[in-house]
Design an enzyme around this catalytic site. Structure first.
Site, short mmCIF file in Angstrom:
data_model
loop_
_atom_site.label_atom_id
_atom_site.label_comp_id
_atom_site.label_asym_id
_atom_site.label_seq_id
_atom_site.Cartn_x
_atom_site.Cartn_y
_atom_site.Cartn_z
N GLN A 193 2.88 15.64 0.75
CA GLN A 193 2.66 14.83 -0.46
C GLN A 193 1.73 15.57 -1.41
O GLN A 193 1.91 15.52 -2.64
CB GLN A 193 2.19 13.39 -0.16
CG GLN A 193 0.83 13.21 0.47
CD GLN A 193 -0.33 13.28 -0.49
OE1 GLN A 193 -0.14 13.18 -1.70
NE2 GLN A 193 -1.51 13.51 0.02
N ALA A 240 3.26 -3.01 6.83
CA ALA A 240 3.94 -3.24 5.56
C ALA A 240 2.97 -3.08 4.39
O ALA A 240 3.09 -3.73 3.36
CB ALA A 240 4.57 -4.63 5.55
N GLY A 241 1.99 -2.19 4.55
CA GLY A 241 1.01 -1.95 3.47
C GLY A 241 1.51 -0.87 2.51
O GLY A 241 2.72 -0.65 2.38
N GLY A 242 0.58 -0.21 1.83
CA GLY A 242 0.92 0.77 0.80
C GLY A 242 1.75 1.93 1.32
O GLY A 242 2.77 2.29 0.72
N GLY A 277 0.94 12.84 11.23
CA GLY A 277 0.65 12.50 9.83
C GLY A 277 0.18 13.68 8.98
O GLY A 277 0.07 13.54 7.76
N GLU A 287 10.81 6.05 -11.57
CA GLU A 287 11.58 4.88 -11.16
C GLU A 287 11.24 4.41 -9.73
O GLU A 287 11.05 3.22 -9.49
CB GLU A 287 13.06 5.23 -11.25
CG GLU A 287 13.94 4.01 -11.37
CD GLU A 287 15.41 4.39 -11.49
OE1 GLU A 287 15.71 5.40 -12.15
OE2 GLU A 287 16.23 3.68 -10.88
N ASN A 310 0.42 7.15 -6.68
CA ASN A 310 -0.70 7.88 -6.05
C ASN A 310 -1.03 9.17 -6.79
O ASN A 310 -2.02 9.82 -6.48
CB ASN A 310 -0.43 8.17 -4.57
CG ASN A 310 0.55 9.32 -4.37
OD1 ASN A 310 1.40 9.56 -5.21
ND2 ASN A 310 0.41 10.02 -3.26
N LYS A 362 -4.13 2.17 -6.39
CA LYS A 362 -2.73 2.61 -6.50
C LYS A 362 -1.85 1.64 -7.28
O LYS A 362 -0.88 2.05 -7.89
CB LYS A 362 -2.13 2.82 -5.10
CG LYS A 362 -2.65 4.07 -4.41
CD LYS A 362 -1.94 4.29 -3.07
CE LYS A 362 -2.53 5.50 -2.37
NZ LYS A 362 -1.90 5.78 -1.09
P1 NDP Z 1 -2.85 -0.89 3.94
O1 NDP Z 1 -4.16 -1.55 4.15
O2 NDP Z 1 -2.14 -1.05 2.64
O3 NDP Z 1 -1.83 -1.39 5.09
C1 NDP Z 1 -2.19 -1.45 6.45
C2 NDP Z 1 -1.06 -2.08 7.27
O4 NDP Z 1 -1.42 -2.00 8.65
C3 NDP Z 1 -0.81 -3.54 6.96
O5 NDP Z 1 0.56 -3.82 7.07
C4 NDP Z 1 -1.60 -4.24 8.07
O6 NDP Z 1 -1.07 -5.51 8.42
C5 NDP Z 1 -1.36 -3.31 9.23
N1 NDP Z 1 -2.39 -3.43 10.27
C6 NDP Z 1 -3.69 -3.07 10.18
N2 NDP Z 1 -4.32 -3.33 11.35
C7 NDP Z 1 -3.39 -3.86 12.19
C8 NDP Z 1 -3.42 -4.35 13.53
N3 NDP Z 1 -4.55 -4.32 14.26
N4 NDP Z 1 -2.27 -4.81 14.08
C9 NDP Z 1 -1.12 -4.84 13.37
N5 NDP Z 1 -1.04 -4.41 12.08
C10 NDP Z 1 -2.15 -3.92 11.50
O7 NDP Z 1 -3.09 0.64 4.26
P2 NDP Z 1 -2.23 1.91 3.78
O8 NDP Z 1 -0.79 1.60 3.93
O9 NDP Z 1 -2.72 2.39 2.48
O10 NDP Z 1 -2.67 2.99 4.86
C11 NDP Z 1 -2.25 2.87 6.21
C12 NDP Z 1 -2.52 4.18 6.92
O11 NDP Z 1 -1.72 5.19 6.33
C13 NDP Z 1 -3.96 4.68 6.85
O12 NDP Z 1 -4.34 5.06 8.15
C14 NDP Z 1 -3.89 5.89 5.95
O13 NDP Z 1 -4.83 6.87 6.33
C15 NDP Z 1 -2.49 6.38 6.22
N6 NDP Z 1 -1.93 7.19 5.14
C16 NDP Z 1 -1.57 8.47 5.44
C17 NDP Z 1 -1.04 9.29 4.49
C18 NDP Z 1 -0.68 10.69 4.87
O14 NDP Z 1 -0.42 11.47 3.96
N7 NDP Z 1 -0.62 11.04 6.14
C19 NDP Z 1 -0.82 8.83 3.10
C20 NDP Z 1 -1.19 7.45 2.88
C21 NDP Z 1 -1.74 6.67 3.88
P3 NDP Z 1 -1.46 -6.86 7.62
O15 NDP Z 1 -0.52 -6.95 6.44
O16 NDP Z 1 -1.21 -7.91 8.63
O17 NDP Z 1 -2.90 -6.75 7.23
#
Ligand code: NDP
Length: 286
Positions: A257, A132-134, A250, A83, A92, A71
């Site tokens: 999306q 705070a991920g994607g 979700g 933007e 995405n 991504k």
């Molecule tokens: P990323 O890997 O980019 O981010 C994951 C986040 O979760 C990070 O902030 C990570 O923290 C945190 N995390 C993971 N495990 C733990 C834990 N045990 N305790 C606390 N924090 C935790 O993943 P994405 O953002 O890409 O995806 C996240 C979820 O979103 C997935 O389950 C995905 O399936 C879902 N998703 C759903 C969509 C939908 O359309 N419904 C679309 C896109 C995603 P740290 O920074 O500390 O590692």
């Protein structure tokens, strides 16, 4: 004679990709509209992304979805980037128009649509994001652009991603932002109107897991949302429902999306109901 056997090609590039279910909603939606589109689930290794992106033009594809780990990296292969996707630093969805590649991010928009469908307003509200991920980046930027007053971003300290996203919201949007170091059982501040789990805690097969939150600090006036699509009725949502909060799963984000992406590719609006039914069938949900 005169039949057209060619199909319009779209799909997803990812690695790993085998368990991505988007093809299920895509083919159901395209069949429902009666349009000759084929959604391909394609394994693309990180080092091959550039070649794969030029193949979009060579194969006259309509566009492509990007998922883990492409991504962010994909931005360098695009001719145009929307933007908000530039602010997020992630794309995405790519569509091809007049031989050029256009990048969009529909994750956060799909999330906003799912809130709207449930009658949850954003203007002037305070939202708390766990993670705070994607997915969190996309949701944070869209919530801020839609008029949320304040975002609280809780993340584990080690990755530094919580601070980075908080700074990004402060610098690039009008919303206030505060980082919360998540190294303990988290109490939800009473100012929170919308609480969102954007982590992957609870994603199949770990369906017995839930975020480390003091669930007794969740109250009925809060809207509690999860991004986990599989299984959508997570323990996190069940705990919130026990406290009388409104819960939003979700699947709404996933379907919405996809509808926005498919509109870029086909110019048509797919049926949310058809897509939701296809997913529910796939996951064995009543
Ligand atoms: P990323 O890997 O980019 O981010 C994951 C986040 O979760 C990070 O902030 C990570 O923290 C945190 N995390 C993971 N495990 C733990 C834990 N045990 N305790 C606390 N924090 C935790 O993943 P994405 O953002 O890409 O995806 C996240 C979820 O979103 C997935 O389950 C995905 O399936 C879902 N998703 C759903 C969509 C939908 O359309 N419904 C679309 C896109 C995603 P740290 O920074 O500390 O590692």
């Amino acid at each position: 004679m005169g039949n057209c056997y060619r199909e319009e090609l779209v799909g997803v590039f990812g690695c790993p990709i085998d368990e991505n279910p988007t093809v299920v909603v895509a083919q159901a939606a395209f069949e429902d509209l009666g349009i000759p589109y084929r959604y391909l689930t394609i394994l693309v290794h990180p080092e091959d992304l550039g070649t794969a992106m030029s193949a979009l033009k060579a194969l006259n594809m309509k566009g492509i979805h990007l998922t883990i780990p492409h991504k962010v990296e994909v931005l360098k292969y695009l001719d145009h980037v929307a933007e908000d996707a530039q602010i997020m630093g992630a794309v995405n969805t790519v569509y091809v128009k007049d031989g050029e590649l256009y990048g969009e991010n529909t994750d956060g928009k799909g999330f906003l649509t799912s809130l709207k469908e449930e009658g949850v307003s954003i203007e002037g509200k305070t939202a708390m994001l766990l993670g705070a991920g994607g997915a969190s980046r996309a949701i944070a930027v869209e919530l801020a652009n839609a008029g949320a007053k304040k975002l609280l971003i809780a993340n584990r300290p080690a990755s530094g991603r919580g601070e980075v996203l908080t700074a990004l919201v402060r610098e690039k949007t009008k919303a206030e932002a505060e980082y919360i170091c998540w190294d303990h059982k988290l109490s939800i501040p009473q100012e929170v109107d919308i609480l969102v789990n954007t982590t992957n805690i609870g994603l199949y097969p770990d369906t017995d897991q839930k975020p480390d939150v003091d669930y007794n600090t969740i109250f009925p006036r809060m809207a509690v949302c999860d991004v986990i699509p599989n299984h959508p009725h997570t323990l996190f949502l069940k705990e919130a429902e026990k406290r009388g909060a409104k819960s939003i799963d979700g699947l709404g984000m996933l379907v919405n999306q996809a509808i926005i992406s498919f509109r870029f590719w086909t110019g048509r609006t797919c049926s949310a109901e058809v897509m939701r039914k296809a997913l529910s069938r796939e996951y064995g949900i009543e």
